[in-house]
Design a protein around this motif. Structure first.
Motif, mmCIF file in Angstrom:
data_model
loop_
_atom_site.group_PDB
_atom_site.id
_atom_site.type_symbol
_atom_site.label_atom_id
_atom_site.label_comp_id
_atom_site.label_asym_id
_atom_site.label_seq_id
_atom_site.Cartn_x
_atom_site.Cartn_y
_atom_site.Cartn_z
ATOM 1 N N SER A 197 0.720 -1.181 -0.142
ATOM 2 C CA SER A 197 0.149 0.395 -0.078
ATOM 3 C C SER A 197 1.053 1.292 0.187
ATOM 4 N N SER A 198 0.218 2.158 -0.366
ATOM 5 C CA SER A 198 0.976 3.558 -0.453
ATOM 6 C C SER A 198 1.002 4.434 1.348
ATOM 7 N N LEU A 199 0.724 4.006 1.347
ATOM 8 C CA LEU A 199 0.642 4.157 3.110
ATOM 9 C C LEU A 199 1.024 3.000 4.500
ATOM 10 N N PRO A 200 1.708 3.016 5.106
ATOM 11 C CA PRO A 200 1.909 1.892 6.161
ATOM 12 C C PRO A 200 0.912 1.517 6.879
ATOM 13 N N ARG A 201 0.126 0.209 6.531
ATOM 14 C CA ARG A 201 -0.969 -0.230 7.225
ATOM 15 C C ARG A 201 -0.035 -1.616 7.930
ATOM 16 N N PRO A 202 -1.543 -1.963 8.890
ATOM 17 C CA PRO A 202 -0.923 -3.254 9.925
ATOM 18 C C PRO A 202 -0.891 -4.558 9.235
ATOM 19 N N VAL A 203 0.094 -5.590 10.197
ATOM 20 C CA VAL A 203 -0.243 -6.774 8.812
ATOM 21 C C VAL A 203 -0.764 -7.099 8.877
ATOM 22 N N LYS A 204 -2.272 -6.873 9.940
ATOM 23 C CA LYS A 204 -3.562 -7.796 9.500
ATOM 24 C C LYS A 204 -4.097 -6.450 10.389
ATOM 25 N N GLU A 205 -5.901 -6.761 9.775
ATOM 26 C CA GLU A 205 -6.741 -5.955 10.599
ATOM 27 C C GLU A 205 -8.143 -6.397 10.708
ATOM 28 N N LEU A 206 -8.872 -6.648 12.039
ATOM 29 C CA LEU A 206 -9.850 -7.481 12.274
ATOM 30 C C LEU A 206 -11.754 -6.836 10.908
ATOM 31 N N LYS A 207 -11.731 -8.240 10.573
ATOM 32 C CA LYS A 207 -12.961 -7.510 9.431
ATOM 33 C C LYS A 207 -13.856 -7.859 9.432
ATOM 34 N N GLY A 208 -13.757 -9.250 10.457
ATOM 35 C CA GLY A 208 -15.534 -10.016 10.419
ATOM 36 C C GLY A 208 -15.081 -11.027 11.441
ATOM 37 N N PHE A 209 -16.391 -11.221 12.531
ATOM 38 C CA PHE A 209 -15.986 -12.866 13.160
ATOM 39 C C PHE A 209 -17.038 -13.283 13.134
ATOM 40 N N LYS A 210 -17.756 -14.168 13.398
ATOM 41 C CA LYS A 210 -18.723 -15.108 13.962
ATOM 42 C C LYS A 210 -18.594 -15.975 14.559
ATOM 43 N N LYS A 211 -19.682 -16.225 15.836
ATOM 44 C CA LYS A 211 -19.296 -16.637 17.108
ATOM 45 C C LYS A 211 -20.495 -18.413 16.721
ATOM 46 N N VAL A 212 -20.070 -19.311 16.475
ATOM 47 C CA VAL A 212 -20.499 -20.946 15.386
ATOM 48 C C VAL A 212 -21.124 -21.259 17.451
ATOM 49 N N PHE A 213 -22.133 -21.901 17.708
ATOM 50 C CA PHE A 213 -22.394 -22.918 18.648
ATOM 51 C C PHE A 213 -22.666 -24.362 17.753
ATOM 52 N N LEU A 214 -21.515 -25.120 18.503
ATOM 53 C CA LEU A 214 -21.901 -26.394 17.584
ATOM 54 C C LEU A 214 -21.746 -27.488 19.176
ATOM 55 N N GLU A 215 -22.821 -28.546 18.730
ATOM 56 C CA GLU A 215 -22.460 -30.124 19.132
ATOM 57 C C GLU A 215 -21.646 -31.005 18.434
ATOM 58 N N PRO A 216 -21.312 -31.768 19.506
ATOM 59 C CA PRO A 216 -20.085 -33.188 20.009
ATOM 60 C C PRO A 216 -20.215 -33.604 17.769
ATOM 61 N N GLY A 217 -18.876 -33.309 16.844
ATOM 62 C CA GLY A 217 -19.272 -33.351 16.203
ATOM 63 C C GLY A 217 -19.679 -32.571 15.062
ATOM 64 N N GLU A 218 -20.313 -32.186 15.702
ATOM 65 C CA GLU A 218 -21.162 -30.976 14.565
ATOM 66 C C GLU A 218 -19.731 -30.188 13.759
ATOM 67 N N GLU A 219 -20.495 -30.053 11.964
ATOM 68 C CA GLU A 219 -19.859 -28.836 10.970
ATOM 69 C C GLU A 219 -20.580 -27.882 11.005
ATOM 70 N N GLN A 220 -20.107 -26.817 10.789
ATOM 71 C CA GLN A 220 -20.731 -25.392 10.152
ATOM 72 C C GLN A 220 -20.052 -24.474 9.365
ATOM 73 N N GLU A 221 -20.247 -24.734 8.219
ATOM 74 C CA GLU A 221 -19.785 -23.605 7.108
ATOM 75 C C GLU A 221 -19.861 -21.930 7.399
ATOM 76 N N VAL A 222 -18.911 -21.570 8.165
ATOM 77 C CA VAL A 222 -19.053 -19.847 8.263
ATOM 78 C C VAL A 222 -19.108 -19.327 7.047
ATOM 79 N N VAL A 223 -19.841 -17.903 6.952
ATOM 80 C CA VAL A 223 -19.331 -17.401 5.206
ATOM 81 C C VAL A 223 -18.826 -16.092 6.084
#
Length: 741
Positions: free
Chosen positions: A668-694
């Motif tokens: 980038s033309s200006l200094p930027r952080p190595v990374k920046e938080l831009k999304g999060f999702k809390k998922v509740f899962l039963e044992p063995g359960e799988e979910q797709e986070v978008v």
């Protein structure tokens, strides 16, 4: 006739002596079928100059005047953001002695942020809004969203952490929940209130990019997405003007750039100049240093900057009436949204439902920092003797801390909660371990407990270690408290370490019993020189009325911990940019030399290993992440990119995982952080359960603020999306390009 009845209802609710004949037409300002702006203009046209000015300043500690002649009620404020403050005398800070004003104490906002769950924020806002409404308050002084710049800020526990994106997403549902009750959320402290020491004198020097990227986003989200009806100015200065009377913050940015149409309220005692208060965006002045009625005049509130001095300037023609009209329009808009809205619900107060809501929020916010050899949860099939050590196990935490001090209906201490949960299954013993200074009463509100202990430090440690020798578990419950100089308004902490020589107690216990759990209660990061000696560490926050029950639920495994840190725990103060660069604390001037590199951004830039990372939090189950995929390899600024990642619960307990998305800009033309938080999702899962986070990535997620253009820009080039369980636990990455139009 129906309109006449409605007008009578509005007047009765307002407590006005105004009478209408059956034949009279309903005044526009009383007609709820009319647009609010039309009602505002009608009410304004009926007011005298004296009535207008009277609405712009306090008439008591927590109220401002309405217009009884017109059936417009007074405005009543209440301190938040963790509960509804007890009633105080009209012109004193001391308790008024009511017997029906004991509230539900909700967890501190650091805990809410640590839940990383907007649904908890909505529940919090709705619940506390119901309590405010029941007490007939129409403005709740909260939530707070100032950024966590240093772990020494005494007021950090009232805020939502170090990251502007996290704070932005968590503040919106809180506001919406509060305001669904017809109570205005007053978001504070706008802006740059990042230290309590010298808060009334310090002028913050900050570059525009840092201001817009780090310290303003949560306020902007509160205004434009949360639709907050009120904003509170901060005590400190910016560009040489106090923030509560600040041309740049209030007129240029808040109203000019963001289109805010609510009221700007001063912090109590935050106004210092009549002309600046008139012209620089303030609407309602509270708490100025006239000490109420005790300054020798019949009504010292008339001495406020926006009171008689304001009226004299208006009457002399030095100030045009349009200046007071601007303020009164905003105040009337507040009134029509709150107290003169006949459809707002009635609310409820101190209910079991609110206690349950507070407990749920607390349980989701508690963070399991460390758990070697799966020491937790406590195995109640084997544990016969459990030792609880530490003053914070029994100390009252809802009283003190400044304006967040509460007269709670009840407070379950950690010791009490643990005994209630497991006392019939195992023997629960207690040892003091250490003794801090005496808890102080605040505003006439007594703590109601005497924790005086005249034994020496060595005697207290010896007792604890002696009892720990044959205990199956040792639970040390310590940390900070609400006393001045710790997690409290007015002054900052003196250092990162734990007070009262707790490190020595923990070290001794670690040598005595290997099954040691440290539960740290605080709103700030603390140093942990014993971190490698202790197998299990829990960050518990100030949890309000249900503190003990929530902690016991986590320790026993009734609830699987799912909290994640909303700020970085550094090993040393020098690992924090504000302290490394020597700019804290300023007395007259404070320059934010670390710029945009706050929290994990600084950690990444300097390649420092933190004690515990931003976003870190463990569970009693395990999760695996699949590889992140994208629906396209390239996007234009008008398009969005869809990212997908599968998360699976591979353990034998149900649990929740917060999946975090960070964006890395390759060049980038200006200094930027190595990374920046831009999304999060809390998922509740039963044992063995799988979910797709978008996740959806748009231009906004790729942009930075260009001070030369005074605008957000997204430069074409290569980006990476990093998905992980914390800022340092990145599970998968994917590269994509942003093309120009």
């Amino acid at each position: 006739m129906q309109k006449t009845i409605k007008s009578f209802i509005a007047i009765l609710l307002a407590g006005s002596p105004v009478c209408l004949s059956a034949q009279s037409s309903v005044p526009v300002y009383l007609d709820e079928t009319k647009p609010i702006e039309q009602r505002v203009e009608d009410a304004l046209s009926r007011m005298t100059l004296e009535e207008k000015v009277a609405m712009c300043h306090a008439q008591s500690k927590f109220s401002s005047r309405g217009i009884p002649r017109l059936g417009i009620p007074d405005n009543w404020m209440s301190d938040g953001p963790h509960g509804i403050r007890a009633e105080v005398f009209w012109d004193e800070w001391d308790q008024a002695g009511w017997t029906n004003d004991s509230c539900t104490a909700f967890p501190a906002l650091t805990c809410l942020a640590a839940s990383w769950n907007p649904e908890m924020s909505a529940l919090y806002g709705k619940s506390i809004g119901e309590e405010a409404r029941y007490r007939n308050k129409n403005v709740l002084l909260g939530p707070g969203v100032n950024i966590y710049r240093t772990p020494l800020n005494g007021r950090n526990f009232e805020y939502m952490g170090e990251d502007p994106y996290l704070s932005s997403r968590m503040v919106i549902p809180y506001i919406q929940g509060v305001q669904s009750n017809g109570v205005a959320a007053c978001v504070k402290h706008f802006a740059l209130n990042n230290q309590e020491t010298n808060r009334h004198t310090v002028n913050v020097n900050i570059d525009d990019r840092t201001l817009y990227e780090i310290y303003l986003p949560a306020f902007k989200a509160a205004v434009q997405e949360g639709k907050a009806w009120a904003i509170m100015g901060a005590y400190n200065k910016y560009k040489g003007q106090w923030c509560g009377q600040n041309q740049y913050l209030l007129n240029d940015i808040l109203r000019g750039e963001w289109g805010f149409d609510g009221v700007v309220v001063s912090d109590w005692g935050g106004i210092n100049n009549t002309r600046q208060a008139i012209y620089n965006g303030l609407d309602m002045e509270f708490g100025s240093w006239t000490d109420g009625l005790s300054e020798g005049t019949s009504d010292a509130y008339s001495n406020y900057y926006l009171a008689t001095p304001f009226l004299k300037l208006l009457k002399s023609g030095e100030v045009k009436e349009e200046e007071v009209d601007k303020k009164v329009r905003n105040i009337l808009r507040l009134v029509f949204r709150t107290t003169m809205n006949t459809k707002r619900p009635w609310g409820s107060f101190g209910t079991p439902e609110h206690g349950a809501a507070g407990r749920k929020i607390a349980e989701e916010g508690i963070v399991l920092l460390k758990n070697e050899q799966n020491l937790l949860p406590i195995d109640l099939t084997k544990a016969k003797k459990i030792l609880v050590v530490g003053e914070n196990a029994v100390k009252v935490m809802t009283i003190g801390g400044g304006s967040s001090s509460l007269k709670a209906k009840y407070e379950i201490s950690p010791q009490e909660g643990i005994k209630q949960r497991i006392g019939n299954q195992a023997e629960v013993l207690f040892a003091r371990g250490y003794a801090g200074e005496k808890s102080k009463a605040q505003d006439g509100l007594q703590v109601g407990q005497d924790l005086t202990d005249n034994r020496s430090e060595d005697e207290l440690i010896a007792e604890a270690c002696n009892l720990a020798k044959d205990a199956d578990y040792v639970l040390f419950i310590g940390g900070l408290n609400k006393n001045d100089g710790q997690d409290s308004e007015g002054n900052d902490r003196s250092g990162l370490g734990l007070p009262y020589n707790q490190d020595k107690v923990i070290g001794a216990l670690a040598k005595t019993n290997k099954n040691l759990v440290v539960i740290n209660i605080s709103g700030n990061a603390v140093a942990m020189p014993w971190v490698n000696e202790v197998p299990a560490i829990v960050q518990a926050w100030y949890l309000g009325s249900e503190a003990g029950h929530a902690i016991a639920s986590i320790l026993t495994g009734d609830v699987n911990p799912s909290g994640k840190l909303p700020f970085t725990f550094p090993v040393r103060l020098e690992d924090n940019g504000a302290h490394k660069l020597g700019d804290y604390p300023g007395k007259e001037e404070e320059t934010y030399r670390e710029g945009i590199f706050v929290g994990y951004r600084w950690i990444d830039k300097e390649k420092i290993k933190p004690l515990f990372s931003f976003g870190h939090g463990l569970s009693y189950t395990t999760f695996t992440y699949g590889k992140v995929t994208a629906d396209k390899k390239e996007m234009t600024p008008e398009q969005t990119l869809s990212l997908r990642v599968k998360v699976k619960n591979t353990g034998n307990r149900k649990g929740a995982e917060t999946v975090q998305l960070y964006i890395h800009d390759d060049k980038s033309s200006l200094p930027r952080p190595v990374k920046e938080l831009k999304g999060f999702k809390k998922v509740f899962l039963e044992p063995g359960e799988e979910q797709e986070v978008v996740f959806t990535v748009d231009k906004k997620a790729l942009s930075f603020f260009d001070p030369a253009k005074h605008d957000w820009i997204a430069e074409p080039g290569t980006f990476e999306a990093w998905v992980g369980a914390s800022s340092t636990d990145i599970k998968s990455k994917i590269t994509f390009k942003l093309n120009s139009l």
